[in-house]
Design a protein around this motif. Structure first.
Motif, PDB file in Angstrom:
ATOM      1  N   VAL A  76       0.834  -1.205   0.000  1.00  0.00           N
ATOM      2  CA  VAL A  76       0.000   0.000   0.000  1.00  0.00           C
ATOM      3  C   VAL A  76       0.869   1.256   0.000  1.00  0.00           C
ATOM      4  O   VAL A  76       0.570   2.229  -0.694  1.00  0.00           O
ATOM      5  CB  VAL A  76      -0.951  -0.001   1.215  1.00  0.00           C
ATOM      6  N   PHE A  77       1.947   1.236   0.761  1.00  0.00           N
ATOM      7  CA  PHE A  77       2.864   2.380   0.808  1.00  0.00           C
ATOM      8  C   PHE A  77       3.448   2.630  -0.583  1.00  0.00           C
ATOM      9  O   PHE A  77       3.527   3.775  -1.058  1.00  0.00           O
ATOM     10  CB  PHE A  77       3.984   2.105   1.811  1.00  0.00           C
ATOM     11  N   SER A  78       3.836   1.571  -1.270  1.00  0.00           N
ATOM     12  CA  SER A  78       4.417   1.706  -2.611  1.00  0.00           C
ATOM     13  C   SER A  78       3.402   2.265  -3.594  1.00  0.00           C
ATOM     14  O   SER A  78       3.729   3.139  -4.415  1.00  0.00           O
ATOM     15  CB  SER A  78       4.925   0.346  -3.095  1.00  0.00           C
ATOM     16  N   ILE A  79       2.168   1.776  -3.511  1.00  0.00           N
ATOM     17  CA  ILE A  79       1.115   2.277  -4.403  1.00  0.00           C
ATOM     18  C   ILE A  79       0.850   3.751  -4.135  1.00  0.00           C
ATOM     19  O   ILE A  79       0.664   4.551  -5.063  1.00  0.00           O
ATOM     20  CB  ILE A  79      -0.173   1.447  -4.232  1.00  0.00           C
ATOM     21  N   PHE A  80       0.850   4.121  -2.855  1.00  0.00           N
ATOM     22  CA  PHE A  80       0.617   5.519  -2.490  1.00  0.00           C
ATOM     23  C   PHE A  80       1.699   6.421  -3.075  1.00  0.00           C
ATOM     24  O   PHE A  80       1.418   7.516  -3.581  1.00  0.00           O
ATOM     25  CB  PHE A  80       0.572   5.651  -0.967  1.00  0.00           C
ATOM     26  N   THR A 282      -8.118  14.608  -6.865  1.00  0.00           N
ATOM     27  CA  THR A 282      -8.093  14.927  -5.436  1.00  0.00           C
ATOM     28  C   THR A 282      -7.204  13.948  -4.687  1.00  0.00           C
ATOM     29  O   THR A 282      -6.476  14.325  -3.772  1.00  0.00           O
ATOM     30  CB  THR A 282      -9.519  14.915  -4.839  1.00  0.00           C
ATOM     31  N   LEU A 283      -7.253  12.678  -5.107  1.00  0.00           N
ATOM     32  CA  LEU A 283      -6.406  11.662  -4.490  1.00  0.00           C
ATOM     33  C   LEU A 283      -4.955  11.870  -4.879  1.00  0.00           C
ATOM     34  O   LEU A 283      -4.045  11.749  -4.050  1.00  0.00           O
ATOM     35  CB  LEU A 283      -6.881  10.273  -4.916  1.00  0.00           C
ATOM     36  N   GLN A 284      -4.718  12.213  -6.138  1.00  0.00           N
ATOM     37  CA  GLN A 284      -3.355  12.433  -6.614  1.00  0.00           C
ATOM     38  C   GLN A 284      -2.734  13.665  -5.956  1.00  0.00           C
ATOM     39  O   GLN A 284      -1.565  13.639  -5.547  1.00  0.00           O
ATOM     40  CB  GLN A 284      -3.353  12.590  -8.130  1.00  0.00           C
ATOM     41  N   SER A 285      -3.503  14.724  -5.847  1.00  0.00           N
ATOM     42  CA  SER A 285      -2.973  15.941  -5.228  1.00  0.00           C
ATOM     43  C   SER A 285      -2.658  15.716  -3.760  1.00  0.00           C
ATOM     44  O   SER A 285      -1.685  16.265  -3.229  1.00  0.00           O
ATOM     45  CB  SER A 285      -3.977  17.088  -5.376  1.00  0.00           C
ATOM     46  N   ARG A 286      -3.461  14.860  -3.115  1.00  0.00           N
ATOM     47  CA  ARG A 286      -3.198  14.540  -1.709  1.00  0.00           C
ATOM     48  C   ARG A 286      -1.887  13.765  -1.588  1.00  0.00           C
ATOM     49  O   ARG A 286      -1.085  14.008  -0.687  1.00  0.00           O
ATOM     50  CB  ARG A 286      -4.364  13.723  -1.153  1.00  0.00           C
ATOM     51  N   ALA A 287      -1.684  12.816  -2.516  1.00  0.00           N
ATOM     52  CA  ALA A 287      -0.430  12.046  -2.517  1.00  0.00           C
ATOM     53  C   ALA A 287       0.756  12.957  -2.813  1.00  0.00           C
ATOM     54  O   ALA A 287       1.826  12.819  -2.202  1.00  0.00           O
ATOM     55  CB  ALA A 287      -0.521  10.920  -3.539  1.00  0.00           C
ATOM     56  N   ASP A 288       0.583  13.899  -3.744  1.00  0.00           N
ATOM     57  CA  ASP A 288       1.655  14.846  -4.084  1.00  0.00           C
ATOM     58  C   ASP A 288       2.071  15.657  -2.864  1.00  0.00           C
ATOM     59  O   ASP A 288       3.265  15.801  -2.565  1.00  0.00           O
ATOM     60  CB  ASP A 288       1.200  15.794  -5.195  1.00  0.00           C
ATOM     61  N   PHE A 289       1.088  16.185  -2.176  1.00  0.00           N
ATOM     62  CA  PHE A 289       1.379  17.035  -1.018  1.00  0.00           C
ATOM     63  C   PHE A 289       2.048  16.233   0.093  1.00  0.00           C
ATOM     64  O   PHE A 289       3.035  16.685   0.699  1.00  0.00           O
ATOM     65  CB  PHE A 289       0.093  17.677  -0.498  1.00  0.00           C
ATOM     66  N   THR A 290       1.516  15.024   0.355  1.00  0.00           N
ATOM     67  CA  THR A 290       2.074  14.204   1.427  1.00  0.00           C
ATOM     68  C   THR A 290       3.504  13.797   1.127  1.00  0.00           C
ATOM     69  O   THR A 290       4.364  13.779   2.021  1.00  0.00           O
ATOM     70  CB  THR A 290       1.192  12.955   1.644  1.00  0.00           C
ATOM     71  N   LEU A 291       3.787  13.461  -0.134  1.00  0.00           N
ATOM     72  CA  LEU A 291       5.151  13.097  -0.508  1.00  0.00           C
ATOM     73  C   LEU A 291       6.084  14.298  -0.391  1.00  0.00           C
ATOM     74  O   LEU A 291       7.249  14.166   0.017  1.00  0.00           O
ATOM     75  CB  LEU A 291       5.179  12.537  -1.926  1.00  0.00           C
ATOM     76  N   HIS A 292       5.578  15.483  -0.726  1.00  0.00           N
ATOM     77  CA  HIS A 292       6.373  16.705  -0.568  1.00  0.00           C
ATOM     78  C   HIS A 292       6.723  16.910   0.904  1.00  0.00           C
ATOM     79  O   HIS A 292       7.877  17.255   1.238  1.00  0.00           O
ATOM     80  CB  HIS A 292       5.585  17.896  -1.103  1.00  0.00           C
ATOM     81  N   VAL A 293       5.755  16.679   1.771  1.00  0.00           N
ATOM     82  CA  VAL A 293       5.989  16.796   3.213  1.00  0.00           C
ATOM     83  C   VAL A 293       7.038  15.793   3.661  1.00  0.00           C
ATOM     84  O   VAL A 293       7.958  16.121   4.430  1.00  0.00           O
ATOM     85  CB  VAL A 293       4.668  16.580   3.993  1.00  0.00           C
ATOM     86  N   TYR A 392      -5.027  -0.017  11.111  1.00  0.00           N
ATOM     87  CA  TYR A 392      -4.408   1.280  11.413  1.00  0.00           C
ATOM     88  C   TYR A 392      -3.003   1.391  10.833  1.00  0.00           C
ATOM     89  O   TYR A 392      -2.523   2.499  10.586  1.00  0.00           O
ATOM     90  CB  TYR A 392      -4.400   1.519  12.925  1.00  0.00           C
ATOM     91  N   SER A 393      -2.348   0.255  10.600  1.00  0.00           N
ATOM     92  CA  SER A 393      -1.051   0.300   9.920  1.00  0.00           C
ATOM     93  C   SER A 393      -1.225   0.676   8.458  1.00  0.00           C
ATOM     94  O   SER A 393      -0.450   1.468   7.915  1.00  0.00           O
ATOM     95  CB  SER A 393      -0.357  -1.061  10.029  1.00  0.00           C
ATOM     96  N   ILE A 394      -2.257   0.120   7.821  1.00  0.00           N
ATOM     97  CA  ILE A 394      -2.534   0.449   6.420  1.00  0.00           C
ATOM     98  C   ILE A 394      -2.931   1.921   6.289  1.00  0.00           C
ATOM     99  O   ILE A 394      -2.414   2.640   5.427  1.00  0.00           O
ATOM    100  CB  ILE A 394      -3.642  -0.462   5.862  1.00  0.00           C
ATOM    101  N   LEU A 395      -3.842   2.373   7.151  1.00  0.00           N
ATOM    102  CA  LEU A 395      -4.264   3.778   7.093  1.00  0.00           C
ATOM    103  C   LEU A 395      -3.122   4.710   7.490  1.00  0.00           C
ATOM    104  O   LEU A 395      -3.039   5.845   7.014  1.00  0.00           O
ATOM    105  CB  LEU A 395      -5.467   3.997   8.015  1.00  0.00           C
ATOM    106  N   GLY A 396      -2.228   4.211   8.344  1.00  0.00           N
ATOM    107  CA  GLY A 396      -1.098   5.017   8.781  1.00  0.00           C
ATOM    108  C   GLY A 396      -0.092   5.291   7.693  1.00  0.00           C
ATOM    109  O   GLY A 396       0.785   6.140   7.860  1.00  0.00           O
TER     110      GLY A 396
END
Length: 426
Positions: A76-80, A282-293, A392-396
């Motif tokens: 899941v982390f890799s897909i994200f 919306t999902l892609q932009s969320r992933a973009d921002f989180t990866l930037h963080v 919670y590990s997956i959502l984390g």
């Protein structure tokens, strides 16, 4: 410890008994029993695909037995990460590699030295105790749900702007509906394993629990806790032979669609996007921002970290800033916003690459032991607790494991698992 447990269970069993025999709850359960009987005997239920639907999936060993192996967290982390169009820095690539290797060691290698495949797990939990604890947690959640609604004077899903007025002191108890769902569903699974209820009835009760969760969590406008409930039901059903592999796959697609849909319409309501925007964006932009963080946190954390445990400690109630607010202050100097740091964000900012190795190895070990104990025992409770910590590990992967109640779930799991190991060696 046994004295505390016996005292707690005697109290919750008494509360559960009194509520169940009250006129209000006896009426509610009578209505639900009637609906359940109609469901089980319904002609339209026959239109639903049979057990043999997409039967070829049952012949694939990974799909049939290991769909929720701990390594799904890495998948899941890799897909994200792949969802984002932003590039990963060289330093972050090294950090991720360290984390993935450490997680693999913890989940797949270390449990072999701590627990034999033929180990005897003697610790068992009474079904009525587990159900009563879950039922009482559900009552607390429902009470605080109405308190939360009253405190903001409206329904957040209909008016997204008031969702930010919700007080954590009121909403945190609402999230107890997630472990409540886990424990109650586990108790129903025990009834199914003992032959007290048929498969169609336990499936209906799982669905009913999910409907209750949807009604409460969607009303408050939360999607991550809702996805947690959904995942827990799916995982318990999968390992309890309540749902089929094809239903898990379809359910996963529905879950992804729900994330995009809720995020899309909430963004429309908050006027952060226009109706012309693709829901997938919306999902892609969320992933973009989180990866930037994450890139920034990795740069700041370096090899040995910056905050040295302060970020994790900020999860404790009473801290000046919560962990996600502290992340906002670290990278943007704005303490009034919450920013999700991903699964390894806290690890790298607290203790650097060294911390990522140690904490990811520990997380993998907890999940690996839980998975192994569940496989050995096939016990309803161990299926339930594994589903809770894996969820919670997956959502984390995006949010991080930073909420105090979630950390408490992991602490309880660690205590139970290592007690099982010690007892098995005596």
């Amino acid at each position: 410890m046994s004295l505390i447990y016996s005292t707690l269970t005697s109290i919750v069993n008494k509360i559960s008994y009194e509520f169940h025999k009250s006129f209000l709850f006896s009426t509610i359960f009578s209505i639900l029993t009637f609906i359940e009987n109609q469901w089980v005997n319904s002609y339209f239920k026959r239109l639903y695909p049979s057990e043999t639907f997409l039967n070829f999936l049952n012949k694939i060993n990974i799909v049939k037995n290991h769909l929720f192996n701990p390594l799904i967290v890495i998948l899941v982390f890799s897909i994200f990460l792949l969802l984002s169009i932003k590039s990963v820095t060289n330093s972050l690539a090294v950090t991720l590699l360290i984390g993935f290797i450490a997680f693999f060691m913890g989940s797949e290698i270390l449990p072999r030295f701590l627990l034999n495949n033929n180990a005897e797990i003697t610790i068992r939990f009474n079904r009525n105790d587990i159900y009563s604890i879950g039922f009482c947690l559900m009552l607390v959640s429902i009470v605080f749900f109405f308190v939360s609604i009253a405190s903001v004077g409206g329904i957040p899903i209909l008016k997204p702007s008031i969702r930010y007025l919700l007080k954590p002191a009121f909403t945190m108890p609402v999230f107890l509906i997630i472990p409540a769902t886990c424990l109650i569903a586990s108790a129903y699974l025990k009834d199914f394993q003992n032959g007290k209820i048929i498969r169609q009835r336990v499936r209906f009760r799982f669905l009913l629990l999910l409907v209750i969760d949807c009604a409460i969590l969607l009303t408050l406008g939360y999607r991550t806790p809702l996805l947690a409930s959904f995942l827990i039901i799916i995982i318990i059903g999968y390992y309890g032979n309540i749902v089929s592999p094809w239903e898990v796959i379809v359910g996963a697609l529905i879950g992804v669609g729900a994330i995009m849909g809720i995020g899309y319409f909430r963004s429309l309501g908050e006027q952060t996007i226009t109706s012309a925007t693709n829901p997938l964006s919306t999902l892609q932009s969320r992933a973009d921002f989180t990866l930037h963080v994450l890139n920034l946190l990795d740069y700041i954390g370096g090899t040995f970290g910056l905050t040295h445990g302060h970020l994790l400690a900020s999860s404790i109630p009473g801290s000046d800033l919560g962990p996600r607010m502290l992340v906002g202050k670290l990278i943007a100097w704005r303490s009034e916003v919450t920013i999700t740091p991903t699964l390894i964000g806290q690890m790298v900012i607290d203790f650097g690459k060294v911390g990522v190795f140690v904490e990811m190895c520990l997380l993998g070990l907890i999940l690996g032991l839980g998975f192994k104990i569940m496989k050995i025992t096939q016990d309803y409770f161990y299926i339930g607790i594994y589903s809770l910590i894996l969820t919670y590990s997956i959502l984390g992967v995006e949010t991080g494991i930073l909420d105090i109640q979630v950390l408490l779930y992991f602490i309880i799991a660690i205590f139970i698992y290592f007690t099982c190991i010690l007892k098995s060696r005596n």
